[in-house]
Design a protein around this motif. Structure first.
Motif, PDB file in Angstrom:
ATOM      1  N   ALA A  98       0.826  -1.206   0.000  1.00  0.00           N
ATOM      2  CA  ALA A  98       0.000   0.000   0.000  1.00  0.00           C
ATOM      3  C   ALA A  98       0.860   1.256   0.000  1.00  0.00           C
ATOM      4  O   ALA A  98       0.552   2.248  -0.678  1.00  0.00           O
ATOM      5  CB  ALA A  98      -0.929  -0.005   1.205  1.00  0.00           C
ATOM      6  N   SER A  99       1.959   1.230   0.753  1.00  0.00           N
ATOM      7  CA  SER A  99       2.856   2.396   0.775  1.00  0.00           C
ATOM      8  C   SER A  99       3.510   2.610  -0.587  1.00  0.00           C
ATOM      9  O   SER A  99       3.642   3.751  -1.056  1.00  0.00           O
ATOM     10  CB  SER A  99       3.927   2.202   1.851  1.00  0.00           C
ATOM     11  N   GLN A 100       3.903   1.535  -1.231  1.00  0.00           N
ATOM     12  CA  GLN A 100       4.509   1.649  -2.553  1.00  0.00           C
ATOM     13  C   GLN A 100       3.512   2.205  -3.560  1.00  0.00           C
ATOM     14  O   GLN A 100       3.857   3.048  -4.405  1.00  0.00           O
ATOM     15  CB  GLN A 100       4.998   0.263  -3.016  1.00  0.00           C
ATOM     16  N   ALA A 101       2.249   1.750  -3.475  1.00  0.00           N
ATOM     17  CA  ALA A 101       1.240   2.246  -4.404  1.00  0.00           C
ATOM     18  C   ALA A 101       0.948   3.723  -4.184  1.00  0.00           C
ATOM     19  O   ALA A 101       0.647   4.456  -5.137  1.00  0.00           O
ATOM     20  CB  ALA A 101      -0.048   1.428  -4.251  1.00  0.00           C
ATOM     21  N   ALA A 102       1.050   4.172  -2.945  1.00  0.00           N
ATOM     22  CA  ALA A 102       0.796   5.584  -2.637  1.00  0.00           C
ATOM     23  C   ALA A 102       2.022   6.445  -2.847  1.00  0.00           C
ATOM     24  O   ALA A 102       1.943   7.674  -2.679  1.00  0.00           O
ATOM     25  CB  ALA A 102       0.310   5.720  -1.202  1.00  0.00           C
ATOM     26  N   GLY A 103       3.130   5.861  -3.195  1.00  0.00           N
ATOM     27  CA  GLY A 103       4.357   6.624  -3.425  1.00  0.00           C
ATOM     28  C   GLY A 103       5.009   7.110  -2.157  1.00  0.00           C
ATOM     29  O   GLY A 103       5.724   8.122  -2.166  1.00  0.00           O
ATOM     30  N   VAL A 104       4.793   6.419  -1.046  1.00  0.00           N
ATOM     31  CA  VAL A 104       5.349   6.817   0.248  1.00  0.00           C
ATOM     32  C   VAL A 104       6.590   5.980   0.518  1.00  0.00           C
ATOM     33  O   VAL A 104       6.559   4.746   0.434  1.00  0.00           O
ATOM     34  CB  VAL A 104       4.327   6.608   1.383  1.00  0.00           C
ATOM     35  N   ASP A 105       7.702   6.680   0.801  1.00  0.00           N
ATOM     36  CA  ASP A 105       8.946   5.999   1.118  1.00  0.00           C
ATOM     37  C   ASP A 105       9.004   5.737   2.624  1.00  0.00           C
ATOM     38  O   ASP A 105       9.057   6.674   3.431  1.00  0.00           O
ATOM     39  CB  ASP A 105      10.134   6.852   0.700  1.00  0.00           C
TER      40      ASP A 105
END
Length: 499
Positions: A98-105
């Motif tokens: 989910a973090s990768q899909a939202a572009g959150v590092d």
């Protein structure tokens, strides 16, 4: 250079007094500024305990180990794990995707899913640890004064709660607290259940002190006094103290009723019965009132219990989630299975539980598990489970060393009352989250420090008795002097000049 012992001995009780007064003052410490203030006081406490090294803490090995593990474990959850990705850790795969899909590092991989929340949870955790250490570093005399201070704070909170209930539906005395509905006593807390938890902790202390001071007087016991002497007792300072503790207990009992908290009233009922069973044979330090005192105290406790049972049926109300706790527990068990044995990370429950929340409760924000034990295991995994068992074992083991035969000093009554209060809150945590509220964390840690304090009853000075042979010789010598110096009764006096 170390400070003088007199200054060092004053610092722990002063910091404890500040924490006891300030803990519930601003929304029970739940707003950010209030939490920050308590955390700063906790840091000041650690610095004070480190700086004044002559204030040695007498802690057992198990206590040191458990406190160290409690303080260090959240930090271990923040350490980066080189060579590992969230895909390698139990339960973190979906959050990583989910973090990768939202572009959150998310940065480095850690045991905690949300390191920021874990750091925040660790800072809050410092508060009860500091309170416990300060309590153990404080003298018994100062602790007795601090117990009185806590009862004063509880009495003021109880009076505010009664005014809130009496002014319903006007929000005048709620001090800006936004509640779903008025009509409940909450003091400066945001939850009536948490407010009831604070009140029954204080109630156990007040009842213990009432039992300790009622009839306690130097000299003869109440059994050996005349009716006039018994009446005169209540005009003495000891009688005034007993009356004061009884009045505070009655005030707290009324405030608990007007919280309308079902769990709070049930636990108070249990606490009153336990106080009667524990102290009825030890009223006034010993058994000052004899069998009559045991019978009367038992009858009063039973009457209060019956009255609280009636109140429980007709007066209490349930919150919107009280009937849905089992649904929440089901989701928590699923989450524990996903994250076990490492846990999701300290302080991350609210942010991570939505994945396991039942759709029938989708319109609620579930910020707590309403069972502290399950939430701790959810966040800390097998380490949290071990800590829970360790602290419970420490609590149970203390009862065997605390319970002594013979007369008790007043501080031992405080310790037993604190132990009963801890028991009630530990039971309450099965259906609530008192120990996630900063104010109740402070008071729980304070009572834990009282309960585990290595107090020993002062030994009465032994009267020096003369040996039997010596006392017999002294009596013989006195008898000879009496015979030689005084004329014996029945013998006529003899004139030596008549011989």
């Amino acid at each position: 250079m170390n400070a003088s012992p007199s200054i060092a001995s004053r610092v722990p009780p002063l910091l404890l007094a500040a924490l006891i007064i300030l803990a519930p003052l601003f929304r029970s410490g739940k707003i950010p500024l209030a939490t920050l203030l308590l955390e700063l006081l906790a840091v000041a406490a650690f610095l004070a305990l480190w700086w004044w090294s002559e204030r040695r803490l007498v802690l057992g090995r198990l206590e040191v180990f458990l406190l160290a593990a409690l303080a260090v474990f959240p930090l271990l959850q923040l350490l980066p794990l080189p060579g590992l990705s969230p895909l390698d850790l139990p339960g973190q795969t979906d959050y990583f995707i989910a973090s990768q899909a939202a572009g959150v590092d998310r940065g480095a991989t850690t045991l905690s899913i949300i390191p920021r929340e874990t750091l925040s949870g660790w800072l809050v955790l410092l508060v009860p640890i500091a309170v416990y250490l300060l309590t153990r570093a404080t003298s018994v005399r100062s602790l007795q004064k601090l117990v009185t201070l806590m009862l004063v704070v509880a009495a003021l909170q109880a009076m505010l709660g009664l005014m809130q209930f009496g002014s319903s539906p006007s929000p005048m005395f709620y001090l800006g607290i936004e509640l779903p509905s008025t009509g409940n006593a909450v003091g400066t807390y945001t939850s009536r259940n948490n407010f009831a938890g604070f009140l029954y902790l204080s109630l156990m202390l007040s009842l213990a002190l009432f039992m300790a001071t009622l009839g306690r007087q130097t000299g003869r016991t109440q059994q050996g006094r005349s009716l006039r002497e018994r009446i005169q007792y209540y005009a003495t300072a000891d009688g005034h103290r007993a009356f004061m503790y009884g009045a505070v207990a009655l005030l707290l009992l009324l405030a608990i009723i007007f919280t309308r908290s079902r769990a709070g009233i049930v636990l108070t009922l249990l606490g009153v019965l336990l106080v009667s069973a524990t102290f009825s044979h030890r009223i006034g330090g010993g058994n000052a009132f004899g069998r009559m005192g045991v019978i009367v105290s038992g009858a009063i406790a039973l009457a209060i219990a019956i009255g609280l049972g009636t109140v429980l049926e007709r007066f209490t109300v349930s919150d919107s989630l009280s009937n849905g706790r089992w649904i929440i527990f089901d989701g928590v068990f699923v989450g524990i299975g996903q994250f076990f044995p490492l846990g999701a990370g300290t302080g991350t429950f609210q942010q991570t539980f939505a994945r396991f929340q039942d759709l029938s409760q989708a319109h609620y924000l579930i910020n707590r598990a309403h069972n502290s034990y399950l939430e701790w295991i959810y966040s800390g995994g097998i380490v949290a489970l071990a800590l829970i068992l360790g602290f419970l074992g420490l609590y149970l083991a203390r009862w065997f060393s605390l319970w002594k035969r013979g007369d008790w000093g007043e501080f031992r009554y405080i310790q037993v009352g604190a132990g009963l209060g801890l028991m009630l809150m530990l039971l309450h945590e099965l259906v609530d989250y008192n120990l996630f509220v900063p104010a109740n964390m402070v008071y729980f840690a304070f009572l834990a420090g009282l309960y585990l304090h290595p107090y020993r009853e002062p030994t009465a000075p032994k009267q020096r008795t003369k040996p039997v042979a010596e006392s017999a010789a002294a009596r013989s010598e006195q008898a000879l002097r009496k015979v030689s110096l005084l004329p014996q009764a029945g013998e006529p006096g003899r004139n030596p000049f008549m011989d």
